[in-house]
Design an enzyme around this catalytic site. Structure first.
Site, mmCIF file in Angstrom:
data_model
loop_
_atom_site.group_PDB
_atom_site.id
_atom_site.type_symbol
_atom_site.label_atom_id
_atom_site.label_comp_id
_atom_site.label_asym_id
_atom_site.label_seq_id
_atom_site.Cartn_x
_atom_site.Cartn_y
_atom_site.Cartn_z
ATOM 1 C CG ASP A 9 37.683 46.674 26.049
ATOM 2 O OD1 ASP A 9 37.681 46.320 27.359
ATOM 3 O OD2 ASP A 9 38.892 46.248 25.488
ATOM 4 C CB SER A 10 38.505 50.164 29.100
ATOM 5 O OG SER A 10 39.462 48.908 29.127
ATOM 6 C CE1 TYR A 41 37.245 53.647 30.348
ATOM 7 C CE2 TYR A 41 35.410 51.987 30.655
ATOM 8 C CZ TYR A 41 35.778 53.037 29.828
ATOM 9 O OH TYR A 41 35.196 53.662 29.165
ATOM 10 N N GLY A 42 40.950 50.173 34.661
ATOM 11 C CA GLY A 42 41.247 49.628 36.121
ATOM 12 C C GLY A 42 41.827 50.646 37.084
ATOM 13 C CB CYS A 72 35.761 46.100 29.796
ATOM 14 S SG CYS A 72 36.658 47.299 31.078
ATOM 15 C CG ASN A 73 38.349 40.940 33.104
ATOM 16 O OD1 ASN A 73 37.841 39.954 33.697
ATOM 17 N ND2 ASN A 73 38.892 40.832 32.190
ATOM 18 C CB THR A 74 37.785 47.454 35.141
ATOM 19 O OG1 THR A 74 38.824 47.101 34.969
ATOM 20 C CG2 THR A 74 37.635 48.524 35.942
ATOM 21 C CD GLU A 151 47.323 47.981 25.063
ATOM 22 O OE1 GLU A 151 47.742 48.985 25.122
ATOM 23 O OE2 GLU A 151 46.124 47.611 25.294
ATOM 24 C CB CYS A 184 43.396 40.178 31.341
ATOM 25 S SG CYS A 184 44.138 41.598 30.584
ATOM 26 C CG HIS A 186 45.300 43.084 26.650
ATOM 27 N ND1 HIS A 186 44.427 43.659 27.021
ATOM 28 C CD2 HIS A 186 45.920 43.902 25.707
ATOM 29 C CE1 HIS A 186 44.302 45.055 26.510
ATOM 30 N NE2 HIS A 186 45.474 45.353 25.839
#
Lengths: 271, 271
Positions: A9-10, A41-42, A72-74, A151, A184, A186
């Protein structure tokens, strides 16, 4: 086989996927790598995301993984197909499992998706849903306020509720929408709040939970689930600060996470 | 690719799996074969089930299928592994998808399974669950009254409710059981009644729905989902009476099912 499942993941978001893997596949060992130093990364150009993702993959390949999860979606949107072509073991992203679970769940054919601006603008979920069923109506919405909230550790209470209610306000007009994808990694941390705001008639799909389910499906299908008696060993790597990573991981996992190491991706040679 | 997905069952029960495939994968074509004449397989010796299942598979192989779904618990328990070894395309049964979905769903780790006496006695669900997580507590119960009820078309009303309530009575003592697997392809027809009797705190898992989801996962993973513009074509074959099959299929699908043909499996040559 005793080889671990690799998760990249980023940053820390993919820990929700890792925790679901540990919950659903308690015999398996996980190696997690979060590129916290270069997160998010987005906003980065596609070529950079591809390069960084490959650096992570090259590191995990030194750990003899039997499967790779791009949590990671991106990175899923930009690199999944390329990695599937190039690697000899199975590769799973976070977008398709969420899309498939939503199609299984929805009876009305009207599905909502929330995510970061990058993910929503990429239309990756719309494409994944339409690829399976072109009749699906997709209602998508970027919720840029959610990641900073999570976060900071603000995952319940009135402040968090206010942010979720304001962000999701415009989703509430879609009376036929019976399923909502948390696009996402998160967002599972505030799933209860999202459920409360969106209402009990909407099934909320957590892509982490569904990705873990598909990892189980594919490892089961390929007879690669670990069947021995050894205890699982999980290890976490970060490119950033170990203590910050450890603090977030311990909070999210609801238990102290000790096995965290720092790694410099530039020192990893491509195999 | 435009090749159809093949679905086999000892009779009509697998139609609940076929209807889920049609719902979740509306671009795909389905070929269904129900061995109605020799149904049920449950009480038959293992060797006979293996032979009959292979006869069905050999017939579907003349139809150039891209994937095989064994929509029959008995045939899954006895022949899945053999078919996976022997065939060059993916093979999916109905037991593992239900087990995996239950593990994803359950938070308490106490999972119920109901099915025919044959399925429950085979312990196939217990094995599938324990293989993934040996800590799972399984509560299983044979419900022999359900299949005759569904085949008679009694799927709602007080008679059906009474049968379900009496059958499931002893399941209600398990307060920590939060997930119940419908381990028989007939049971989704009375899912609402089962949910009502078992209570809203228990998630009821339909193996048909979950099997279709895993077919989607594996075809997606293998890039074998149909991406063209041709309308899907579904066809149904029975070894028994066409009109009886048509009547049941039309009732279950809630629309008239015309494309039904009779077939004699003894006339099919092994490929």
């Amino acid at each position: 086989m005793k080889q671990p499942i690799g998760v990249i993941d980023s940053g820390v978001g993919g820990l929700t996927v890792a925790s679901e893997l540990i919950r659903q596949l308690p015999k398996e060992s996980i190696i997690y790598l979060g590129d916290t130093k270069r997160c998010p990364y987005g906003p980065r150009p596609k070529e950079e995301v591809i390069q960084y993702t490959w650096e992570m993959v090259n590191f995990l390949m030194t750990k003899d993984i039997k499967m790779l999860v791009i949590a990671c979606n991106t990175a899923t949107a930009f690199v999944l197909e390329q990695l599937k072509e190039a690697l000899s073991f199975p590769v799973v992203g976070v977008i398709q499992p969420g899309a498939r679970a939503a199609i299984t769940s929805s009876r009305t054919g009207e599905i909502g998706v929330i995510g970061t601006e990058g993910t929503i603008n990429s239309r990756a979920y719309v494409d994944a849903l339409k690829q399976i069923n072109s009749q699906i109506t997709v209602r998508d919405l970027a919720c840029p306020a959610f990641v900073p909230l999570v976060e900071k550790g603000i995952v319940k209470g009135s402040e968090a509720y206010q942010v979720v209610r304001e962000s999701l306000g415009q989703m509430k007009v879609y009376n036929d929408m019976d399923t909502l994808i948390l696009g996402c990694t998160h967002y599972p941390m505030i799933k209860d709040l999202i459920q409360e705001v969106i209402g009990s008639t909407v099934t909320v799909i957590s892509s982490g939970e569904e990705t873990a389910r598909e990892v189980s499906t594919i490892l089961g299908y390929q007879k690669k689930l670990y069947q021995g008696q050894l205890e699982p060993q999980n290890h976490f790597y970060t490119t950033g600060d170990v203590e910050v990573f450890q603090a977030i991981a311990s909070r999210w996992f609801d238990q102290r996470v000790d096995a965290v190491s720092k790694i410099d991706l530039h020192s990893v040679k491509s195999l």
